[in-house]
Write a protein that holds these residues in place. Structure first.
Motif, mmCIF file in Angstrom:
data_model
loop_
_atom_site.group_PDB
_atom_site.id
_atom_site.type_symbol
_atom_site.label_atom_id
_atom_site.label_comp_id
_atom_site.label_asym_id
_atom_site.label_seq_id
_atom_site.Cartn_x
_atom_site.Cartn_y
_atom_site.Cartn_z
ATOM 1 N N CYS A 1 3.230 10.600 -2.733
ATOM 2 C CA CYS A 1 3.598 9.219 -2.477
ATOM 3 C C CYS A 1 5.083 8.812 -2.057
ATOM 4 O O CYS A 1 5.971 9.169 -2.855
ATOM 5 C CB CYS A 1 3.366 8.376 -3.519
ATOM 6 N N ARG A 2 5.248 8.896 -0.750
ATOM 7 C CA ARG A 2 6.477 8.597 -0.156
ATOM 8 C C ARG A 2 7.539 7.735 -0.651
ATOM 9 O O ARG A 2 8.584 7.866 -1.140
ATOM 10 C CB ARG A 2 6.235 8.435 1.201
ATOM 11 N N SER A 3 6.805 6.301 -1.080
ATOM 12 C CA SER A 3 7.733 5.360 -1.639
ATOM 13 C C SER A 3 8.271 5.740 -3.285
ATOM 14 O O SER A 3 9.244 5.779 -3.548
ATOM 15 C CB SER A 3 7.136 4.013 -1.908
ATOM 16 N N SER A 4 7.149 6.264 -3.920
ATOM 17 C CA SER A 4 7.442 6.910 -5.270
ATOM 18 C C SER A 4 8.607 7.813 -5.159
ATOM 19 O O SER A 4 9.682 7.992 -6.089
ATOM 20 C CB SER A 4 6.406 7.183 -6.120
ATOM 21 N N THR B 1 7.953 11.638 -12.472
ATOM 22 C CA THR B 1 6.827 12.327 -11.767
ATOM 23 C C THR B 1 6.794 11.501 -10.690
ATOM 24 O O THR B 1 7.094 10.409 -10.235
ATOM 25 C CB THR B 1 5.419 12.028 -12.719
ATOM 26 N N ILE B 2 5.946 12.286 -9.655
ATOM 27 C CA ILE B 2 5.558 11.462 -8.252
ATOM 28 C C ILE B 2 4.033 11.664 -8.139
ATOM 29 O O ILE B 2 3.480 12.939 -8.422
ATOM 30 C CB ILE B 2 6.397 12.411 -7.067
ATOM 31 N N THR C 1 0.925 -1.196 -0.090
ATOM 32 C CA THR C 1 -0.137 -0.119 0.001
ATOM 33 C C THR C 1 1.008 1.282 0.055
ATOM 34 O O THR C 1 1.808 1.447 0.805
ATOM 35 C CB THR C 1 -0.993 0.059 1.145
ATOM 36 N N PRO C 2 0.633 2.031 -0.839
ATOM 37 C CA PRO C 2 1.530 3.537 -0.888
ATOM 38 C C PRO C 2 1.370 3.975 0.634
ATOM 39 O O PRO C 2 0.410 4.252 1.130
ATOM 40 C CB PRO C 2 0.843 4.069 -2.009
ATOM 41 N N GLU C 3 2.543 4.894 0.785
ATOM 42 C CA GLU C 3 2.570 5.583 1.924
ATOM 43 C C GLU C 3 2.493 6.919 1.526
ATOM 44 O O GLU C 3 3.228 7.471 0.476
ATOM 45 C CB GLU C 3 3.836 5.283 2.862
ATOM 46 N N TRP C 4 1.155 7.937 2.188
ATOM 47 C CA TRP C 4 1.366 9.276 1.482
ATOM 48 C C TRP C 4 1.898 10.113 2.621
ATOM 49 O O TRP C 4 1.665 9.853 3.777
ATOM 50 C CB TRP C 4 -0.199 9.465 1.108
ATOM 51 N N LEU C 5 2.870 10.844 2.142
ATOM 52 C CA LEU C 5 3.284 12.140 2.926
ATOM 53 C C LEU C 5 2.765 13.391 3.074
ATOM 54 O O LEU C 5 2.631 14.003 1.700
ATOM 55 C CB LEU C 5 4.916 12.344 2.718
ATOM 56 N N ASP C 6 1.995 14.113 3.876
ATOM 57 C CA ASP C 6 1.362 15.257 3.873
ATOM 58 C C ASP C 6 2.500 16.321 3.938
ATOM 59 O O ASP C 6 3.359 16.434 4.775
ATOM 60 C CB ASP C 6 0.479 15.347 5.311
ATOM 61 N N ALA D 1 13.554 9.668 -6.877
ATOM 62 C CA ALA D 1 14.524 11.079 -6.601
ATOM 63 C C ALA D 1 15.805 10.214 -6.431
ATOM 64 O O ALA D 1 17.018 10.875 -6.311
ATOM 65 C CB ALA D 1 14.167 11.824 -5.552
ATOM 66 N N ALA D 2 16.120 8.829 -6.304
ATOM 67 C CA ALA D 2 17.432 8.407 -5.925
ATOM 68 C C ALA D 2 18.324 8.402 -6.936
ATOM 69 O O ALA D 2 18.031 8.824 -8.261
ATOM 70 C CB ALA D 2 17.339 6.910 -5.477
#
Length: 112
Positions: free
Chosen positions: A103-106, A90-91, A2-7, A111-112
């Motif tokens: 999306c934190r994982s994306s 894109t993110i 499940t994607p982790e979303w960062l506010d 970005a790596a």
């Protein structure tokens, strides 16, 4: 997984037809854009041409012009438009109750 979303904050805190940046520990920063029609997009903050900071470019419609050499990048796809060829990652982004979530994982992968 499940994607982790960062506010990352309120949509209204991103300048209209502008951007703000989000640092990524161990990676490249993310540029989060707000268009004149209040659409929100997120891209890795580098032009595919000479790695110019897209967050400092001019937003017009659903595109941004790189401040270094004026390449026009689609905010939706990250693709260079016109005769230019290249793509910026894109993110995934969403706006819920006026808050911008990326999306934190994306973000970490791209970005790596």
């Amino acid at each position: 997984m499940t994607p982790e979303w960062l506010d990352i904050g309120a949509a209204v805190d991103i300048p209209l037809r502008g951007a703000r940046t989000v640092p990524v520990e161990g990676g490249e920063e993310i540029a989060v854009f707000r268009t004149g029609s209040n659409r929100i997009y997120a891209l890795v903050n580098r032009c595919p041409h000479k790695k110019g900071p897209l967050s400092q470019g001019i937003v017009h419609g659903d595109s941004v012009a790189c401040p270094l050499h004026n390449w026009v990048i689609s905010l939706a796809t990250g693709e260079a438009t016109g005769a230019d060829v290249g793509c910026t990652p894109t993110i995934p982004v969403q706006v819920i109750s006026g808050r911008v979530l990326i999306c934190r994982s994306s973000m970490l992968e791209r970005a790596a």
